[in-house]
Write a protein that holds these residues in place. Structure first.
Motif, short mmCIF file in Angstrom:
data_model
loop_
_atom_site.label_atom_id
_atom_site.label_comp_id
_atom_site.label_asym_id
_atom_site.label_seq_id
_atom_site.Cartn_x
_atom_site.Cartn_y
_atom_site.Cartn_z
N ASP A 44 -55.83 12.68 14.03
CA ASP A 44 -55.79 12.97 15.46
C ASP A 44 -55.46 14.44 15.71
OD1 ASP A 44 -55.83 12.48 18.26
OD2 ASP A 44 -53.65 12.20 18.23
N VAL A 45 -54.47 14.98 15.01
CA VAL A 45 -54.10 16.39 15.18
C VAL A 45 -55.24 17.29 14.71
CG1 VAL A 45 -52.52 18.21 14.38
CG2 VAL A 45 -51.61 15.99 15.10
N LEU A 46 -55.83 16.97 13.57
CA LEU A 46 -56.96 17.78 13.08
C LEU A 46 -58.14 17.71 14.05
CD1 LEU A 46 -56.85 16.92 9.27
CD2 LEU A 46 -56.05 19.02 10.39
N LEU A 47 -58.37 16.56 14.64
CA LEU A 47 -59.44 16.40 15.64
C LEU A 47 -59.21 17.36 16.81
CD1 LEU A 47 -61.84 14.80 16.98
CD2 LEU A 47 -60.09 13.28 17.88
N GLU A 48 -58.02 17.37 17.34
CA GLU A 48 -57.73 18.23 18.50
C GLU A 48 -57.82 19.71 18.13
OE1 GLU A 48 -57.77 17.18 21.43
OE2 GLU A 48 -57.64 15.05 20.93
N LEU A 49 -57.31 20.08 16.95
CA LEU A 49 -57.39 21.48 16.54
C LEU A 49 -58.84 21.88 16.27
CD1 LEU A 49 -54.26 21.76 14.24
CD2 LEU A 49 -54.57 22.72 16.54
N SER A 50 -59.59 20.99 15.67
CA SER A 50 -60.99 21.26 15.38
C SER A 50 -61.79 21.45 16.67
CB SER A 50 -61.58 20.11 14.56
OG SER A 50 -62.93 20.33 14.28
N ALA A 51 -61.44 20.72 17.71
CA ALA A 51 -62.15 20.80 18.99
C ALA A 51 -61.75 22.03 19.79
CB ALA A 51 -61.89 19.54 19.81
N ALA A 52 -60.62 22.65 19.47
CA ALA A 52 -60.18 23.85 20.19
C ALA A 52 -61.11 25.01 19.88
CB ALA A 52 -58.74 24.19 19.81
N LEU A 80 -48.58 18.33 8.01
CA LEU A 80 -49.88 18.96 7.80
C LEU A 80 -49.75 20.37 7.22
CD1 LEU A 80 -51.59 17.65 11.03
CD2 LEU A 80 -52.44 17.27 8.71
N VAL A 81 -48.72 21.09 7.64
CA VAL A 81 -48.46 22.43 7.08
C VAL A 81 -48.14 22.30 5.60
CG1 VAL A 81 -46.83 24.37 7.09
CG2 VAL A 81 -47.76 23.51 9.26
N ARG A 82 -47.27 21.35 5.23
CA ARG A 82 -46.93 21.15 3.81
C ARG A 82 -48.15 20.76 2.99
NH1 ARG A 82 -42.24 19.15 6.19
NH2 ARG A 82 -42.93 16.99 6.11
N ALA A 83 -49.09 20.05 3.61
CA ALA A 83 -50.31 19.62 2.92
C ALA A 83 -51.37 20.72 2.89
CB ALA A 83 -50.88 18.36 3.58
N GLY A 84 -51.13 21.84 3.57
CA GLY A 84 -52.08 22.94 3.59
C GLY A 84 -53.25 22.76 4.54
N LEU A 85 -53.15 21.79 5.45
CA LEU A 85 -54.25 21.51 6.37
C LEU A 85 -54.10 22.21 7.72
CD1 LEU A 85 -54.66 17.70 5.63
CD2 LEU A 85 -55.72 19.65 4.49
N VAL A 86 -52.89 22.65 8.02
CA VAL A 86 -52.58 23.34 9.26
C VAL A 86 -51.60 24.46 8.92
CG1 VAL A 86 -51.37 23.09 11.50
CG2 VAL A 86 -52.99 21.35 10.77
N ALA A 87 -51.68 25.54 9.67
CA ALA A 87 -50.70 26.62 9.56
C ALA A 87 -50.02 26.76 10.92
CB ALA A 87 -51.39 27.93 9.19
N THR A 104 -58.93 26.24 6.66
CA THR A 104 -60.26 25.93 6.13
C THR A 104 -60.24 24.57 5.44
OG1 THR A 104 -60.76 28.26 5.87
CG2 THR A 104 -62.08 26.72 4.58
N GLU A 105 -59.21 24.31 4.64
CA GLU A 105 -59.11 23.01 3.97
C GLU A 105 -58.94 21.88 4.99
OE1 GLU A 105 -56.44 20.51 0.74
OE2 GLU A 105 -56.02 22.64 1.01
N GLY A 106 -58.16 22.14 6.04
CA GLY A 106 -57.98 21.14 7.09
C GLY A 106 -59.29 20.80 7.78
N ARG A 107 -60.09 21.82 8.06
CA ARG A 107 -61.38 21.59 8.71
C ARG A 107 -62.31 20.82 7.77
NH1 ARG A 107 -63.17 23.34 13.26
NH2 ARG A 107 -61.77 25.11 13.41
N GLN A 108 -62.30 21.17 6.50
CA GLN A 108 -63.15 20.47 5.53
C GLN A 108 -62.75 19.00 5.41
OE1 GLN A 108 -62.57 22.98 2.10
NE2 GLN A 108 -64.24 24.36 2.67
#
Length: 156
Positions: A44-52, A80-87, A104-108
C-alpha cells in the motif's frame, strides 16, 4: 412484509462492506507475502509512493493517502527503509517534516508484485460480480467517500 427502513439498509450495506473487507484483506496479505514477500501494508505504501509525481510524499501526505492508520504509517515506512525499498529525506522547507521516497528497488518490487495483487483482487473479489455491478460498487463507494469527507449543513 414491511419494507426495510433507510437506516436498516444503510446498516446492512455497511456491514457487508466491513465483512467483505475483513475477509479479503488477510487473504490478499497472505497471497502477496507468499508471491512477493511484501506484506499488504508495504504494498500500500509503495503503491502511493509509486503514484506520486516524483515518487515522494511528505509523511503527512502519505498518512492521508495510505490505507493504514496514521499511527502505523511511521512504523511501516521505517520497516521499508530497513528493507531498502523506501528512503527518508528531510524536508528542506520544514524541518519538522520529512519525505518518504520510493527507491529503485522499491519501485521494481512494487511493479513486479502489482500484476499478482490485481489478479488476486479479480479472483477473490471481482470474479463473482458483473462489470456493471463493479461499476456500481465503485461509483457508490466514491460517492459515499466524497459525502463522508464533506461536512453536511446539519453537522457543520
Amino acid at each position: 412484509m414491511a419494507s426495510r427502513s433507510r437506516r436498516q439498509l444503510a446498516a446492512d450495506a455497511w456491514g457487508a462492506l466491513l465483512q467483505t473487507h475483513a475477509a479479503l484483506v488477510p487473504e490478499l496479505d497472505r497471497s502477496l507475502r507468499s508471491h512477493s514477500g511484501l506484506p499488504l501494508a508495504w504494498y500500500d505504501v509503495l503503491l502511493e509512493l509509486s503514484a506520486a509525481d516524483d515518487g515522494r510524499l511528505r509523511m503527512s501526505e502519505l498518512a492521508q493517502r495510505a490505507v493504514l492508520s496514521r499511527t502505523r504509517i511511521s512504523r511501516v515506512v521505517d520497516e521499508l527503509v530497513r528493507a531498502g525499498l523506501v528512503a527518508k529525506e528531510p524536508n528542506p522547507v520544514d524541518a519538522r517534516s520529512s519525505f518518504a521516497v520510493i527507491t529503485t528497488e522499491g519501485r521494481q518490487r512494487f511493479e513486479a508484485s502489482a500484476p499478482h495483487y490485481v489478479g488476486q483482487i479479480e479472483k477473490r473479489f471481482a470474479s463473482g460480480l458483473t462489470d456493471d455491478e463493479l461499476r456500481t460498487i465503485a461509483r457508490a463507494l466514491r460517492r459515499a467517500q466524497t459525502h463522508s469527507i464533506t461536512p453536511s449543513p446539519n453537522n457543520g
